[in-house]
Each structure stands twice: as structure tokens, then as C-alpha cells.
Design a protein around this motif. Structure first.
Motif, mmCIF file in Angstrom:
data_model
loop_
_atom_site.group_PDB
_atom_site.id
_atom_site.type_symbol
_atom_site.label_atom_id
_atom_site.label_comp_id
_atom_site.label_asym_id
_atom_site.label_seq_id
_atom_site.Cartn_x
_atom_site.Cartn_y
_atom_site.Cartn_z
ATOM 1 N N MET A 1 0.786 -1.184 -0.084
ATOM 2 C CA MET A 1 -0.127 -0.012 0.059
ATOM 3 C C MET A 1 0.906 1.331 -0.133
ATOM 4 O O MET A 1 1.935 1.294 0.763
ATOM 5 N N ALA A 2 0.512 2.313 -0.638
ATOM 6 C CA ALA A 2 1.072 3.676 -0.818
ATOM 7 C C ALA A 2 1.343 4.255 0.547
ATOM 8 O O ALA A 2 0.327 4.130 1.191
ATOM 9 N N LYS A 3 2.464 4.877 0.541
ATOM 10 C CA LYS A 3 2.581 5.761 1.861
ATOM 11 C C LYS A 3 2.274 6.996 1.470
ATOM 12 O O LYS A 3 2.953 7.643 0.810
ATOM 13 N N LEU A 4 1.264 7.653 2.138
ATOM 14 C CA LEU A 4 0.765 9.094 1.887
ATOM 15 C C LEU A 4 1.447 10.225 2.520
ATOM 16 O O LEU A 4 2.068 9.981 3.747
ATOM 17 N N GLY A 5 1.566 11.235 2.102
ATOM 18 C CA GLY A 5 2.165 12.629 2.496
ATOM 19 C C GLY A 5 1.680 13.688 1.847
ATOM 20 O O GLY A 5 1.243 13.748 0.605
ATOM 21 N N VAL A 6 1.854 14.736 2.633
ATOM 22 C CA VAL A 6 1.048 16.150 2.062
ATOM 23 C C VAL A 6 2.186 16.865 2.233
ATOM 24 O O VAL A 6 3.087 17.349 3.445
ATOM 25 N N LEU A 7 2.419 18.064 1.350
ATOM 26 C CA LEU A 7 3.563 18.979 1.286
ATOM 27 C C LEU A 7 2.833 20.576 1.243
ATOM 28 O O LEU A 7 2.338 20.832 0.131
ATOM 29 N N LEU A 8 2.797 21.349 2.102
ATOM 30 C CA LEU A 8 2.302 22.571 1.990
ATOM 31 C C LEU A 8 3.402 23.624 1.598
ATOM 32 O O LEU A 8 4.613 23.350 1.978
ATOM 33 N N GLN A 114 10.893 9.003 5.027
ATOM 34 C CA GLN A 114 9.705 8.495 5.686
ATOM 35 C C GLN A 114 8.933 7.545 5.023
ATOM 36 O O GLN A 114 7.838 7.156 5.254
ATOM 37 N N ASP A 115 9.538 7.218 3.776
ATOM 38 C CA ASP A 115 8.958 6.218 2.869
ATOM 39 C C ASP A 115 7.530 6.618 2.041
ATOM 40 O O ASP A 115 6.894 5.988 1.695
ATOM 41 N N VAL A 116 7.509 7.846 2.047
ATOM 42 C CA VAL A 116 6.377 8.484 1.222
ATOM 43 C C VAL A 116 6.298 8.212 -0.202
ATOM 44 O O VAL A 116 7.627 8.609 -0.942
ATOM 45 N N GLU A 142 11.260 19.438 -10.061
ATOM 46 C CA GLU A 142 12.835 18.969 -10.092
ATOM 47 C C GLU A 142 13.263 18.305 -8.950
ATOM 48 O O GLU A 142 14.012 17.223 -9.550
ATOM 49 N N GLU A 143 13.068 18.450 -7.854
ATOM 50 C CA GLU A 143 13.479 17.918 -6.470
ATOM 51 C C GLU A 143 13.094 16.495 -6.630
ATOM 52 O O GLU A 143 13.866 15.385 -6.306
ATOM 53 N N ILE A 144 11.959 16.185 -7.008
ATOM 54 C CA ILE A 144 11.320 14.824 -6.850
ATOM 55 C C ILE A 144 11.936 13.957 -8.022
ATOM 56 O O ILE A 144 12.054 12.890 -7.909
ATOM 57 N N ALA A 150 9.750 8.024 -9.113
ATOM 58 C CA ALA A 150 8.654 7.140 -9.364
ATOM 59 C C ALA A 150 7.616 7.828 -8.310
ATOM 60 O O ALA A 150 6.440 6.959 -8.546
ATOM 61 N N MET A 151 7.777 8.519 -7.911
ATOM 62 C CA MET A 151 6.800 9.008 -6.481
ATOM 63 C C MET A 151 5.589 9.694 -7.120
ATOM 64 O O MET A 151 5.568 10.333 -8.363
ATOM 65 N N ASP A 152 4.298 9.029 -6.868
ATOM 66 C CA ASP A 152 2.984 9.579 -7.308
ATOM 67 C C ASP A 152 2.626 11.020 -6.752
ATOM 68 O O ASP A 152 2.453 11.066 -5.529
ATOM 69 N N VAL A 153 2.515 12.027 -7.711
ATOM 70 C CA VAL A 153 2.437 13.399 -7.150
ATOM 71 C C VAL A 153 0.898 13.963 -7.672
ATOM 72 O O VAL A 153 0.682 13.689 -8.942
#
Length: 339
Positions: A1-8, A114-116, A142-144, A150-153
Motif C-alpha cells: 500500500m502507498a505511503k501518503l504524505g502532504v506538502l504545504l 519516511q517512505d512517502v 525538479e527535486e522529486i 517514481a513518486m506519485d504526485v
């Protein structure tokens, strides 16, 4: 399962009011090709040769007028926003700034640690502009791409006329509306007119005709001016503000090139002669109070208005860490999680 995260995400601030820190901040900010969009050699000459030798002491003095014991109002309030959004959630909620600290590269690195692997990116800019929304999104991507391609954004889109955002703006302003006013000035951060033309996919619509912002056109998806007017119309309709008791202006211009008009500082000096004695100013382009609202409007703008014959002046605070904004942000996060 994907590990979720939020970036403000928000603009940023100098590390302190010391002139060297302000100079470093201005250098990073103004050398951004989406802020001063001249060719690199010209941009470097303007920033390093003209601005950085003279402007930092003046900007540092302005920051000193608004600085708090906790630090920069923009940063400390943004941290409160992050903490309030994170309350009760079991996923990482991070905060980064386009310029200064916390830096985007470091924060994304921490999220990856954190494995996001599924990230909701939330630029806290209601409107699209190359010098705000676009530059922060480009920097994040750019940073991702460099750190975890491969991060899902998912990106929070500009929310300039989102019903929940408009409702939050009106709820936040209601105590000021209820006290009565002669006029409400909606003051948005300005941008150079050429930015509109660059963002117009047709290169033939924006500013090419007087009603360009009213006539339907694909350019509106990236047209800052159109979106500012749309926000104003939505707030006015929701709050029941009479047409004759409000207007729009643009602040914070830099340099000699034409920026969006009318200019806020000119308008503030003109309103008293038109019978406006009790003025409210809203700054809907900003979700968080900062130098442009706390110093430029609430201090310099107030002084100009009163000197010109005005009697009462109030800048309606930005949403900041208010319950209406936190409710809006949490609502968008919940929608994303449910997808």
C-alpha cells in the motif's frame, strides 16, 4: 500500500532581519527566472548590479517592522497551519518554502526518508502566476525527479474560485464587513504585464482588448488577472457587497516596466477625494499575512490613505491559521485520500 504524505508550500522569508540574511533571500528570490524573466545576463546585471547593492537595508528595515519574537510572521503562521492540518492525521504533513528555509530539497528528502511514495503537493497560492504557483511547482517537481522520480504526485490546482475557499474568505472577513465601510479595496499582488502575455497560449488574447478577462478563453487557465477578478466577483456575490462599494487594485510592483493596473498605492491616495473615509482592504492573493500585507498595506498603505484625508482604515487579515482555512485544506486532503 502507498505511503501518503502532504506538502504545504509558500513563498518564504529571510532567516532574520539582518542585512546579510535579507540580501541572501533577495538574491535567491530575484534570480529566479520566473520572477525576473529577463535573459540570464540581463537578470544577473539587474539583481547583482542594481538591486543587491542598495535594496537589502531598506527591505531589512521593512521586515524589522513586522518581525515577531518567534520570527517571520509568514513562516511562523505557516508552521501553525501545518500543525493544525496534521492534528489527528497519521500521515506526514510537511511544510516547505520556495525561497529560504525550510528548503524544498531538504523537506522532500525527509518525506522520502519516511517512505512517502504518494504525495499531495499544496501550493498555498489561490491564483496561477509564473512567479508564484508555477515556480514553486516547477521547483518541487525538479527535486522529486532528482530524488524519487517514481513518486506519485498530485497537485492542488489554483483555488481562486473554489466555493469552499470563497466561503472561508467571507467567513474570515465577516466581522469587518459587519462594522460597516464606505469601500472595500481588493488589493492583489501585482505582476508585470508581460507575464500575462507569456502565459497566454494564443499570445493574442491577454491585454489585447479591454474585456479580455470577461470573454471566455483558454488563456484564463493561466491568467492571473482573470483569476483575481473571478475571486473578487465570487467574494462580492457571496457577501452581498454593492457594486459601487468595491474595486480592485494591484500592489508590490518592482522596476519600471508596466505592471497590472490600477496600482494600489495610487488608489489609496485617490479614494478619500472620492468620498471614501472608512476603508477596508482585502488581500485575497495571500493566504498568510506577510511583508506585503503587514507592512506595505497595514502600515504604508494606511499612512497614505489617512494623509490623503481618509479617517478609518483596516486591512482584513489573511486566512492565516484560521478555522476556515484549516477546514478548506483538510477538505482537499480528504478528497485526495479518497481518490
Amino acid at each position: 500500500m502507498a505511503k501518503l504524505g502532504v506538502l504545504l508550500l509558500n513563498l518564504g522569508s529571510p532567516a532574520s532581519t539582518a542585512v546579510p540574511d535579507v540580501r541572501e533571500y533577495l538574491k535567491e528570490f530575484l534570480l529566479d527566472e520566473r520572477v525576473i524573466d529577463s535573459p540570464p545576463l540581463v537578470r544577473n546585471a539587474i539583481v547583482r548590479g542594481l538591486i543587491l547593492p542598495t535594496r537589502p537595508p531598506k527591505t531589512a528595515a521593512a521586515y524589522q517592522r513586522i518581525w515577531t519574537p518567534e520570527g517571520s510572521p509568514l513562516v511562523t503562521v505557516s508552521e501553525k497551519q501545518r500543525d493544525l492540518v496534521a492534528a489527528g492525521r497519521d500521515i506526514p504533513i510537511a511544510l516547505a518554502m520556495r525561497y529560504g528555509e525550510p528548503a524544498i530539497a531538504k523537506v522532500i528528502g525527509k518525506l522520502i526518508a519516511q517512505d512517502v511514495d504518494r504525495l499531495f503537493v499544496m501550493p498555498l497560492y489561490p491564483h496561477y502566476a509564473m512567479s508564484s504557483y508555477e515556480t514553486v511547482v516547477v521547483r518541487v517537481m525538479e527535486e522529486i525527479a532528482a530524488q524519487k522520480p517514481a513518486m506519485d504526485v498530485t497537485l492542488l490546482q489554483p483555488f481562486y474560485q473554489d466555493e469552499d475557499y470563497i466561503e472561508a474568505m467571507v467567513a474570515n472577513a465577516k466581522p469587518y464587513f459587519d462594522q460597516g465601510y464606505d469601500h472595500i479595496l481588493f488589493s492583489y499582488h501585482g505582476i508585470p504585464e508581460r507575464h500575462l502575455r507569456k502565459g497566454d497560449p494564443s499570445h493574442a488574447h491577454c491585454l489585447a482588448r479591454p474585456d479580455c478577462c470577461e470573454s471566455c478563453h483558454p488563456a484564463h487557465h493561466t491568467c492571473y488577472r482573470h483569476q483575481c477578478f473571478a475571486t473578487t466577483r465570487a467574494i462580492v456575490a457571496k457577501a452581498g457587497i454593492p457594486a459601487e462599494k468595491h474595486s480592485v487594485s494591484f500592489q508590490s510592483r518592482l522596476g519600471r516596466d508596466p505592471w497590472l493596473k490600477p496600482y494600489t498605492d495610487f488608489v489609496l491616495e485617490e479614494l478619500p477625494a472620492k468620498g471614501v473615509k472608512k476603508l477596508l482592504v482585502m488581500c485575497p492573493a495571500f493566504t498568510t499575512d506577510c511583508l506585503e500585507t503587514l507592512e506595505e498595506i497595514s502600515m504604508e498603505g494606511k499612512e497614505s490613505f489617512l494623509k490623503a484625508g481618509g479617517q478609518e482604515f483596516a486591512q482584513i487579515p489573511c486566512l492565516n491559521a484560521s478555522p476556515p482555512l484549516i477546514k478548506f485544506l483538510n477538505g482537499r486532503i480528504d478528497q485526495w485520500i479518497a481518490q
